[in-house]
Design a protein around this motif. Sequence first.
Motif, PDB file in Angstrom:
ATOM      1  N   LYS A 170    -112.754 -74.433  17.588  1.00 28.59           N
ATOM      2  CA  LYS A 170    -113.052 -73.121  16.996  1.00 28.59           C
ATOM      3  C   LYS A 170    -111.781 -72.465  16.452  1.00 28.59           C
ATOM      4  N   GLU A 171    -110.686 -72.613  17.188  1.00 30.72           N
ATOM      5  CA  GLU A 171    -109.432 -72.017  16.715  1.00 30.72           C
ATOM      6  C   GLU A 171    -109.011 -72.676  15.405  1.00 30.72           C
ATOM      7  N   PHE A 172    -109.219 -73.998  15.318  1.00 31.35           N
ATOM      8  CA  PHE A 172    -108.864 -74.682  14.068  1.00 31.35           C
ATOM      9  C   PHE A 172    -109.730 -74.172  12.920  1.00 31.35           C
ATOM     10  N   ASP A 173    -111.048 -74.113  13.150  1.00 34.08           N
ATOM     11  CA  ASP A 173    -111.954 -73.627  12.097  1.00 34.08           C
ATOM     12  C   ASP A 173    -111.544 -72.229  11.630  1.00 34.08           C
ATOM     13  N   LEU A 174    -111.139 -71.418  12.608  1.00 37.23           N
ATOM     14  CA  LEU A 174    -110.762 -70.035  12.313  1.00 37.23           C
ATOM     15  C   LEU A 174    -109.518 -69.993  11.426  1.00 37.23           C
ATOM     16  N   ILE A 175    -108.474 -70.736  11.797  1.00 34.80           N
ATOM     17  CA  ILE A 175    -107.246 -70.663  10.997  1.00 34.80           C
ATOM     18  C   ILE A 175    -107.460 -71.333   9.644  1.00 34.80           C
ATOM     19  N   ALA A 176    -108.281 -72.391   9.612  1.00 43.17           N
ATOM     20  CA  ALA A 176    -108.539 -73.062   8.337  1.00 43.17           C
ATOM     21  C   ALA A 176    -109.258 -72.104   7.387  1.00 43.17           C
ATOM     22  N   MET A 177    -110.134 -71.288   7.957  1.00 42.90           N
ATOM     23  CA  MET A 177    -110.848 -70.345   7.111  1.00 42.90           C
ATOM     24  C   MET A 177    -109.915 -69.238   6.610  1.00 42.90           C
ATOM     25  N   LEU A 178    -109.080 -68.703   7.502  1.00 45.27           N
ATOM     26  CA  LEU A 178    -108.124 -67.665   7.075  1.00 45.27           C
ATOM     27  C   LEU A 178    -107.174 -68.231   6.013  1.00 45.27           C
ATOM     28  N   ALA A 179    -106.829 -69.522   6.165  1.00 46.28           N
ATOM     29  CA  ALA A 179    -105.882 -70.158   5.244  1.00 46.28           C
ATOM     30  C   ALA A 179    -106.522 -70.491   3.904  1.00 46.28           C
ATOM     31  N   SER A 180    -107.853 -70.401   3.827  1.00 43.52           N
ATOM     32  CA  SER A 180    -108.518 -70.718   2.566  1.00 43.52           C
ATOM     33  C   SER A 180    -108.200 -69.654   1.510  1.00 43.52           C
ATOM     34  N   ASP A 181    -107.727 -68.501   1.958  1.00 47.64           N
ATOM     35  CA  ASP A 181    -107.339 -67.461   1.015  1.00 47.64           C
ATOM     36  C   ASP A 181    -106.213 -66.636   1.646  1.00 47.64           C
ATOM     37  N   VAL A 182    -104.988 -67.188   1.565  1.00 44.49           N
ATOM     38  CA  VAL A 182    -103.823 -66.560   2.203  1.00 44.49           C
ATOM     39  C   VAL A 182    -103.573 -65.180   1.590  1.00 44.49           C
TER      40      VAL A 182
END
Length: 220
Positions: free
Chosen positions: A152-164
Motif C-alpha cells: 500500500k505504501e508503494f502504491d501511495l508513493i507511486a500515485m503521488l509521483a505520477s504528478d510531482v
Amino acid sequence: MDVLVVEDDDAIAAPLTKGLEREGFHVTRTANGRDALAAPPADVVLLDLGLPDMDGYEVCRRLRQRSGVPVIILTARSEEIDRVVGLELGADDYVVKPFGFRELVARIRAVTRRGGLTTTARDETQRIGRLQIDRRTRRVSVDDQEVVLTPKEFDLIAMLASDVDAVILRTRILEEVWDPHWYGPTKTLDVHIAALRRKLGDPAWIETVRGVGFRLRALT
Ligand code: CA
C-alpha cells in the motif's frame, strides 16, 4: 496464491481454511506466532492478534522487518486505537471478528492487487530529486539506499509521483490506492502517509494540503 493463516482458534481457522481453499487459495495454517515466523513465504498473511505464545503485533512487526508481504489483521478488538497501531506496524488492512467470509476475500484481493496505477508507464524508473521509483520491480530508494515499503505504501508513493508537485486529492487516493468503495476510516490514509514520511527519512518529501490532499516534492 499462498495464504498464511495465523489463528489459534480452530472454530475460526478450520472453516476459514476450507473456504479459502474452495476459492482456489493455497492455505498454510499455523496456530501460534513462532510457527508463523518459521512458515514459508506467502502472498498474503491473515494474522490473529491474540495468539498463545506472542502478541500478534509483534508477529506483524517481525514479518515486516523482512518482507513487504501484505498482512490483514483479524481482530476481536474493535477499538480504533488497535486498528491504528496495527496499521502503523505495517498491516495493510484489518477485519473485526466476527467477519463475513466474502468481505475477507474481497480484502485479500484488494491488498494483493498489483499494478492498478495507469497514470505513468509501469516499467519506468522515475527519478524525483534524491528519490527513485521503479514501478517494474516496485522498489523505492533514496540516495541509492533501498526503502522497504509495504504494497500500500508503494502504491501511495507511486500515485503521488505520477504528478510531482501537484496536489493529489485525498478522495482520489482513497479511491485508487484503496478501493472505490472504501468504507474504513480515512485516518488510514494519514497513517500510511506518516509511515512513508518516516521511511523516506524527511517529512518534507510529502506536503499536506490540509483538507484537500498531498503533494510530493522533489527534494535534492
Ligand atoms: Ca486468538
